[in-house]
Design an enzyme around this catalytic site. Structure first.
Site, PDB file in Angstrom:
ATOM      1  N   ALA A 140       0.816  -1.213   0.000  1.00 30.50           N
ATOM      2  CA  ALA A 140       0.000   0.000   0.000  1.00 30.50           C
ATOM      3  C   ALA A 140       0.851   1.266   0.000  1.00 30.50           C
ATOM      4  O   ALA A 140       0.327   2.365  -0.177  1.00 30.50           O
ATOM      5  CB  ALA A 140      -0.936   0.008   1.210  1.00 30.50           C
ATOM      6  N   ASP A 141       2.144   1.119   0.193  1.00 26.95           N
ATOM      7  CA  ASP A 141       3.045   2.269   0.254  1.00 26.95           C
ATOM      8  C   ASP A 141       3.164   2.931  -1.115  1.00 26.95           C
ATOM      9  O   ASP A 141       3.550   2.285  -2.101  1.00 26.95           O
ATOM     10  CB  ASP A 141       4.422   1.810   0.751  1.00 26.95           C
ATOM     11  CG  ASP A 141       5.335   2.971   1.043  1.00 26.95           C
ATOM     12  OD1 ASP A 141       5.367   3.415   2.205  1.00 26.95           O
ATOM     13  OD2 ASP A 141       6.002   3.458   0.106  1.00 26.95           O
ATOM     14  N   LEU A 142       2.851   4.211  -1.203  1.00 25.04           N
ATOM     15  CA  LEU A 142       2.843   4.897  -2.496  1.00 25.04           C
ATOM     16  C   LEU A 142       4.234   4.987  -3.107  1.00 25.04           C
ATOM     17  O   LEU A 142       4.385   4.902  -4.331  1.00 25.04           O
ATOM     18  CB  LEU A 142       2.238   6.296  -2.339  1.00 25.04           C
ATOM     19  CG  LEU A 142       0.755   6.339  -1.977  1.00 25.04           C
ATOM     20  CD1 LEU A 142       0.275   7.785  -1.858  1.00 25.04           C
ATOM     21  CD2 LEU A 142      -0.083   5.574  -2.982  1.00 25.04           C
ATOM     22  N   LEU A 157       6.644   2.804  -2.782  1.00 27.27           N
ATOM     23  CA  LEU A 157       6.946   1.484  -3.343  1.00 27.27           C
ATOM     24  C   LEU A 157       6.207   1.283  -4.662  1.00 27.27           C
ATOM     25  O   LEU A 157       6.773   0.744  -5.623  1.00 27.27           O
ATOM     26  CB  LEU A 157       6.564   0.382  -2.358  1.00 27.27           C
ATOM     27  CG  LEU A 157       7.426   0.234  -1.102  1.00 27.27           C
ATOM     28  CD1 LEU A 157       6.927  -0.921  -0.250  1.00 27.27           C
ATOM     29  CD2 LEU A 157       8.895   0.034  -1.455  1.00 27.27           C
TER      30      LEU A 157
END
Length: 216
Positions: free
Chosen positions: A161-163, A165
């Site tokens: 969910a990390d933008l 990444l």
């Protein structure tokens, strides 16, 4: 020293050598990861202590800039609120005086009152860690995955969910658009058993690419 299984669990990252081993495996199995490693050089360890302060710091950092999070966390520590007992004893005004929003005051209290068995989490399977932490208000899957990666050293946990990444994967793999959380989670299966090292490498690659853009 290489990462070793902990009591039948997966690999645990505890030193730069563990990260280097994982990065070498990724580079040997994926040309794009090899390119990222060449661009970034050494992949950072990024380990930090576990426990209540680590999770409270993650809550503080949600939806604010890095600089703002650091300033608020400094006030939280100075006030003694890195201790769950002190959070439980404090009134809302004292917590808000540190810079915590009303929702984050609620989340801080929920964490302090959850009485998490932090030593037991060190020996728990990855998904048990995620399930335990996400039952606490204010802690979503991303926060739990970050905690598992960087406070518990889990080598095969990822945070799709990390933008950053997502954007790094888009750049590295030449994708037409940023992959969704579901799509990136599926991509990350190819990086097992070193998904947490893949995350470190993708974050490092993201910084390299953004710095390069800034120089143009």
């Amino acid at each position: 020293m290489s990462a070793a299984p902990a009591q039948g669990l997966g690999r645990i990252i505890h030193s730069p050598a563990c990260v280097a081993e994982g990065a070498a495996w990724l580079a040997a199995n994926c040309p794009q990861m090899a390119h990222a490693l060449e661009a970034c050089g050494e992949v950072p360890l990024r380990l930090k202590p576990d426990g209540f302060p680590a999770l409270l710091s993650a809550i503080v950092s949600q939806q604010v800039s890095v600089a703002s999070a650091a300033a608020i966390w400094a006030r939280v520590e100075a006030a003694g609120f890195a201790d769950p007992a002190q959070v439980r004893a404090a009134d809302d005004e004292a917590l808000r005086a540190c810079g915590l929003s009303r929702p984050k005051v609620r989340y801080a209290r929920a964490l302090a009152e959850a009485e998490v068995d932090y030593p037991a989490l060190r020996l728990a399977p990855d998904e048990e860690i995620i399930a335990t932490l996400t039952r606490i208000p204010g802690i979503g899957r991303w926060t739990a995955e970050i905690y598992a990666m960087f406070s518990l050293g889990r080598a095969d946990v990822f945070a799709p969910a990390d933008l950053a990444l997502q954007e790094s994967a888009r750049m590295l793999y030449g994708l037409p658009e940023r992959p969704s959380e579901k799509a990136l989670r599926a991509m990350a299966e190819a990086w097992s058993p070193w998904r947490a090292v893949a995350a470190r490498l993708l974050w490092a690659y993201f910084r390299v690419e953004k710095n390069r853009e800034g120089m143009l």
